[in-house]
Enzyme design. Structure first.
Site, short mmCIF file in Angstrom:
data_model
loop_
_atom_site.label_atom_id
_atom_site.label_comp_id
_atom_site.label_asym_id
_atom_site.label_seq_id
_atom_site.Cartn_x
_atom_site.Cartn_y
_atom_site.Cartn_z
N GLY A 30 -41.85 5.84 38.86
CA GLY A 30 -42.11 4.94 39.93
C GLY A 30 -42.88 5.11 41.00
N SER A 31 -43.81 6.21 40.96
CA SER A 31 -44.81 6.27 41.92
C SER A 31 -45.52 5.04 42.24
CB SER A 31 -45.74 7.48 41.72
OG SER A 31 -46.48 7.15 40.52
N ASN A 32 -46.12 4.31 41.03
CA ASN A 32 -47.04 3.02 41.32
C ASN A 32 -45.91 2.06 41.82
OD1 ASN A 32 -49.67 3.05 40.03
ND2 ASN A 32 -48.45 4.29 38.77
N LEU A 53 -41.75 0.98 29.85
CA LEU A 53 -41.88 1.40 28.49
C LEU A 53 -41.52 0.38 27.49
CD1 LEU A 53 -41.30 5.12 29.11
CD2 LEU A 53 -43.55 3.95 29.05
N HIS A 75 -52.64 0.32 32.88
CA HIS A 75 -52.54 1.13 31.89
C HIS A 75 -53.59 2.44 32.06
CE1 HIS A 75 -51.97 2.36 27.41
NE2 HIS A 75 -53.19 2.81 27.70
N ASP A 131 -50.97 -3.97 24.84
CA ASP A 131 -52.26 -3.38 25.55
C ASP A 131 -53.55 -4.39 25.38
OD1 ASP A 131 -50.68 -1.41 26.89
OD2 ASP A 131 -51.39 -0.03 25.26
C1 GRF Z 1 -48.73 5.33 35.24
O1 GRF Z 1 -49.67 6.33 34.95
C2 GRF Z 1 -49.12 4.18 34.65
O2 GRF Z 1 -50.58 3.69 34.62
C3 GRF Z 1 -48.50 3.99 33.25
O3 GRF Z 1 -47.43 5.01 33.35
C4 GRF Z 1 -47.59 5.62 34.62
C5 GRF Z 1 -46.22 5.36 35.24
O4 GRF Z 1 -46.22 6.16 36.40
N1 GRF Z 1 -48.02 2.67 32.79
P1 GRF Z 1 -45.08 6.07 37.60
O5 GRF Z 1 -43.82 5.62 36.92
O6 GRF Z 1 -45.89 4.82 38.34
O7 GRF Z 1 -44.93 7.23 38.44
#
Ligand code: GRF
Length: 189
Positions: A12-14, A86, A105, A146
């Site tokens: 979940g960093s994004n 996922l 992605h 994708d």
């Molecule tokens: C990210 O690299 C995103 O592009 C991909 O999965 C990864 C998720 O990382 N879909 P996070 O969970 O956001 O840390």
């Protein structure tokens, strides 16, 4: 105010970066909700820390329109952001939110996309192929994995001695820099 739901499955960093951005920029968008299919995912702690509601829904519930759509309605969700989600997005959701779902992605699609291409697997394949650049793709979500229309790409060089972990770190930095702004420009500005 455009209300955003983030779908995530893991770290979940994004998700955190996007939540922070919309909390800090008063730009007409806000993250109203995080939906996660894993009860022990770190993204749930991040959402709690940032004061954003999170709902855990296992795969069967996400695939059930009678379970998922009422939750999105309850939160008044306008747009959906997949950030490390996922599972395949069910067809009924793509229809209900046509052109209102984006995914990030971690490769330059169409390269390194499709089934099995997620997370570290992608960066391992990029290094194994000797690629000299990789990057990120933000795209609309369509029925094919994708395959939706590309909205934005950014690239970064891969050094000869980069490991998959090095590449992953570069990708996370690109995501941190660009993803929230691209969401804003796509749905809000
Ligand atoms: C990210 O690299 C995103 O592009 C991909 O999965 C990864 C998720 O990382 N879909 P996070 O969970 O956001 O840390």
């Amino acid at each position: 105010m455009k209300r955003i739901a983030i779908f995530a499955s893991g770290n979940g960093s994004n998700a955190e970066n996007v939540i922070n951005y919309f909390q800090q920029h008063r730009c007409g968008g806000e993250v109203a909700l995080v939906i996660c299919n894993k009860p022990d995912a770190a993204v749930l702690d991040r959402a709690a820390r940032l004061g954003v509601d999170a709902v855990v829904m296992p795969r069967a519930e996400i695939n059930d329109p009678d379970k998922l759509l009422p939750v999105l309605d309850e939160y008044g969700v306008d747009v959906i952001v997949l950030a490390g989600f996922l599972l395949m997005v069910p067809g009924f959701l793509i229809e209900s939110y046509r052109n209102r779902i984006v995914n990030i992605h971690p490769s330059l699609l169409p390269k390194y996309g499709g089934k099995g291409m997620y997370g570290r697997h992608i960066h391992e394949a990029v290094v194994a192929a000797g690629e000299r650049e990789t990057g990120i793709t933000v795209h609309f979500v369509s029925e094919g994995c994708d395959e939706g229309e590309v909205i934005f790409q950014a690239s970064v060089p891969v050094a000869e001695d980069d490991t998959p972990a090095d590449v992953e770190a570069k990708i996370h930095e690109l995501e941190r820099l660009h993803f929230p702004r691209v969401i804003r420009e796509t749905f809000i500005d």
